[in-house]
Design a protein around this motif. Sequence first.
Motif, mmCIF file in Angstrom:
data_model
loop_
_atom_site.group_PDB
_atom_site.id
_atom_site.type_symbol
_atom_site.label_atom_id
_atom_site.label_comp_id
_atom_site.label_asym_id
_atom_site.label_seq_id
_atom_site.Cartn_x
_atom_site.Cartn_y
_atom_site.Cartn_z
ATOM 1 N N ASN A 127 34.292 47.242 47.647
ATOM 2 C CA ASN A 127 34.752 47.620 48.979
ATOM 3 C C ASN A 127 34.599 49.127 49.172
ATOM 4 O OD1 ASN A 127 36.854 48.721 47.495
ATOM 5 N ND2 ASN A 127 38.340 47.158 48.088
ATOM 6 N N ASN A 147 38.470 33.050 36.195
ATOM 7 C CA ASN A 147 39.423 33.726 37.084
ATOM 8 C C ASN A 147 38.861 35.104 37.452
ATOM 9 O OD1 ASN A 147 41.365 31.655 36.986
ATOM 10 N ND2 ASN A 147 42.164 32.453 35.040
ATOM 11 N N ASP A 176 47.314 41.036 39.305
ATOM 12 C CA ASP A 176 47.055 41.744 40.556
ATOM 13 C C ASP A 176 46.818 43.224 40.273
ATOM 14 O OD1 ASP A 176 49.550 42.701 39.934
ATOM 15 O OD2 ASP A 176 50.546 41.985 41.757
ATOM 16 N N LEU A 177 46.782 44.023 41.340
ATOM 17 C CA LEU A 177 46.530 45.460 41.208
ATOM 18 C C LEU A 177 47.563 46.127 40.310
ATOM 19 C CD1 LEU A 177 45.155 48.132 42.051
ATOM 20 C CD2 LEU A 177 46.602 48.140 44.081
ATOM 21 N N PRO A 231 38.712 38.555 38.781
ATOM 22 C CA PRO A 231 39.725 39.525 39.234
ATOM 23 C C PRO A 231 39.420 40.037 40.639
ATOM 24 C CG PRO A 231 38.893 40.060 37.034
ATOM 25 C CD PRO A 231 37.984 39.027 37.602
ATOM 26 N N ASP A 232 40.466 40.431 41.320
ATOM 27 C CA ASP A 232 40.302 41.022 42.646
ATOM 28 C C ASP A 232 39.622 42.393 42.515
ATOM 29 O OD1 ASP A 232 41.190 40.905 45.614
ATOM 30 O OD2 ASP A 232 41.826 42.891 44.949
ATOM 31 N N VAL A 233 38.929 42.810 43.569
ATOM 32 C CA VAL A 233 38.209 44.089 43.540
ATOM 33 C C VAL A 233 39.145 45.250 43.233
ATOM 34 C CG1 VAL A 233 38.438 44.388 46.044
ATOM 35 C CG2 VAL A 233 36.608 45.575 44.818
ATOM 36 N N SER A 234 40.395 45.151 43.665
ATOM 37 C CA SER A 234 41.354 46.245 43.422
ATOM 38 C C SER A 234 41.617 46.437 41.936
ATOM 39 C CB SER A 234 42.665 45.978 44.167
ATOM 40 O OG SER A 234 43.239 44.761 43.738
ATOM 41 N N CYS A 235 41.489 45.354 41.153
ATOM 42 C CA CYS A 235 41.700 45.465 39.710
ATOM 43 C C CYS A 235 40.604 46.313 39.070
ATOM 44 C CB CYS A 235 41.731 44.082 39.076
ATOM 45 S SG CYS A 235 43.025 43.003 39.741
ATOM 46 N N SER A 278 32.005 40.129 42.001
ATOM 47 C CA SER A 278 33.051 40.763 42.815
ATOM 48 C C SER A 278 32.393 41.768 43.759
ATOM 49 C CB SER A 278 34.065 41.475 41.916
ATOM 50 O OG SER A 278 35.097 42.045 42.687
ATOM 51 N N GLU A 321 36.911 36.965 33.625
ATOM 52 C CA GLU A 321 35.658 36.509 34.251
ATOM 53 C C GLU A 321 35.119 35.261 33.546
ATOM 54 O OE1 GLU A 321 34.455 41.186 35.087
ATOM 55 O OE2 GLU A 321 33.237 39.951 33.731
#
Length: 871
Positions: free
Chosen positions: A357, A319, A287-288, A321-325, A354, A315
């Motif tokens: 944002n 998996n 996570d972040l 990663p979330d954009v925050s990563c 991804s 990638e």
Amino acid sequence: MTLSILSPSLLKPNPRELHSFNFSLNHSFPSGNNELPCTQRIFTSGRRSLTSGTVQVRAKPKELVLGSPTVTVEKGKYSYDVETLINKLSSLPPRGSIARCLDMFKNKLSLNDFALVFKEFAQRGDWQRSLRLFKYMQRQIWCKPSEQIYTIMISLLGRENLLDKASEVFEEMPSQGVPRSVFSYTALINAYGRHGQYETSLELLDRMKREKIAPNILTYNTVINACVRGGLDWEDLLGLFAEMRHEGIQPDIVTYNTLLSACGSRGLGDEAEMVFRTMNEGGVLPDLTTFSYLVETFGKLGKLEKVSELLREMESGGNLPDVSCYNVLLEAHAKMGSIKEAMDVFRQMQAAGSVANATTYSILLNLYGRNGRYDDVRELFLEMKASNTEPNAATYNILIQVFGEGGYFKEVVTLFHDMVEENVEPNMETYEGLIFACGKGGLHEDVKKILLYMNERGTVPSSKAYTGVIEAYGLAALYEEALVAFNTMNEVESKPTIETYNSLLHTFARGGLYKECQAILSRMSESGVARNSDSFNAVIEAFRQGGRFEEAIKAYVEMEKVRCDPNERTLEAVLSVYCFAGLVDESKEQFQEIKSSGILPSVMCYCMLLAVYAKSNRWDDAYGLLDEMYTNRISNIHQVTGQMIKGEFDDESNWQMVEYVFDKLNCEGYGLGMRFYNALLEALWFLGLRERAARVLDEATKRGLFPELFRHNKLVWSVDVHRMWEGGAYTAISVWLNKMYEMFMMGEDLPQLATVVVVRGRMERTSTTEDLPIAKAAYTFLQENASSLFNFPQWNKGRIICQRTQLKRILSGRESSSDGSKKDNIISLSNSPFSPPDRKASTTGLRNGLFDNANSETKMSASTELMTSTL
């Protein structure tokens, strides 16, 4: 303001509330067969002392803090009975009766309800009331604390660093018939661990195993976190990690992040990589927080590219990663100013699928802006909109800040309109950045509209916003509006800062309104706001523009007395005083002092010294100084300005280079711009380069400088030179007279009055106005070059006027010269050839002798005063 009237029911006393306060200060609580005072009872429990326990404690209890009776629980948060009990306990004095508080709730509240009460007081950190309630409940049959309540109490006391009390509550559980569980053990382990006593946490872990209480994931996470905080060796941390896996407890995201935090704080790159891969292999998605620790670790090692590799591994493994990563890595590159690396991460992120944002774009927009890449900022913002990523207030705030600092003041206003159209609600940071930019750019009309917009929404401007308002009005010479803004600021209790006062000081200083500056200094002193170097700079400028040269130098000397260090602008301001006073040697000495301090004298300094050399016919010095400026290899602006003075850019195609420099200067704000153009016009005029001076003045007005300069309507044609220096005033008046003549020749009706504004403020009403430098210079110039019909009126000494009938006579008389040829202008604006030093001495006729005559008395007086001053 109207006062609300309380309803009659609210004014009546509540019998229940009165009853709760009906107690004796000497009331005692029963404890078995003994009666103990409340103050003693709070530290005892049955037959056990709270000092007992198996663990030695070094923590010192916090000082008793009484809870505020005004604290009430949020309506609807709990059931009515729970809310009522919490509010009653909150209003209970330190020695009030808990028994009376609980009488009405007997057999009505469950232990789960009491747990909610303890949680509420735990959130407030109110351990005193919690402990009193807890001890009371221990003595009762109907509400004996459950294991959950014990756990809450241990956690609360541990958080407050009351480890002895937490330990005692834990140790007395069996004697109270409450079995210990994994939760109570974990609470005590956390209590010691959060205060660095990880050895005790490890002892408690061993103890719970001996008592056949199996640790869970929360227990191990708590122990590992305690050991990381306490500095346990990495190998021992891995031992704990292996131990929990051996016991069949699978690590979760918290476990891995805790280990990564140890890697981050200790700079363990290989170990962090190992933990991350183990995490992925175990199916735990980062996570972040995970990537924050990875960035911290590899950032310290200068290997941020390793984080990009780890992202690619995720990638490729499917998996995503979330954009925050990705954002946390972008932020790290942005802090280092690494544009290429940040954009590589951004493109990697897009290629992986991804979706960026608003935070992603905000980071990159800010990075481009800080590096002056404004075209890239615009392009990226358009890309953001095209990708259907909605900008938020933070995005617009960054854009407003970036373009405001870059000098794109009108673009900032356009961004605000776009923000409103997109229904993005501005916050105070938006308004502050917006008004700051408008203030720096002198966009006072836009400031008025923004204030109206804020007022319609009931938003009160902050001190920073009001400072921007004052700055905007000040740069437009709107003195009354600036004062109104300042007074309004005080009325709405928005406290002026030193920046506010300095902005107001500079507002008046530019126009030579030194009396108003003195009044502001008095206000500052009354308010307890200490002056800084910027304050003194404004005072020096005010006295200089007002012709009070000795007071200006005294202000400079006073800086040393109050231990306020002069800065580069201070030295420049002092140089301007000597130059205005005509003290050539002192000016040269000050210029050399600036150089010797390791500072490259600004273009303004060079221009001022050039002008004073030219006024004194010291052409060898003038030519040498210009050559020094011309050959400067450090600053492009010095080079270009020197070339422009020499006439190398007079051709229209080459003039674009000058316009480019002027545009770059515009980014620094109108305050600097006014000083720059005044100094440059001073040099050009007195070097005999009048046509070039007129062209520079036109460039200044096109960029919004001196907005008050030319006014043209049916009643009045005016030129306002009260904020200009001598050379600038001559240039402006010449352009104004020639323009009037041109319009007259084209058949346009003349106004009722032609006015030259030379003084503003309090000095307009005094008879000494005519002796002020700009007033005297402008009057003499008009008398010698236009007509003796220009005079100071009795009703205002800050104006030099000419009535319509007299103006017509002046202009009509200029239609032909003495030899009968037709004249195109009243004042001839041409450039004298710039000759080498040996020929320049014979060209004094290039400058009208009236300048020396107009200022000889002033120069002699100033020289005498300053030579005998305290400096």
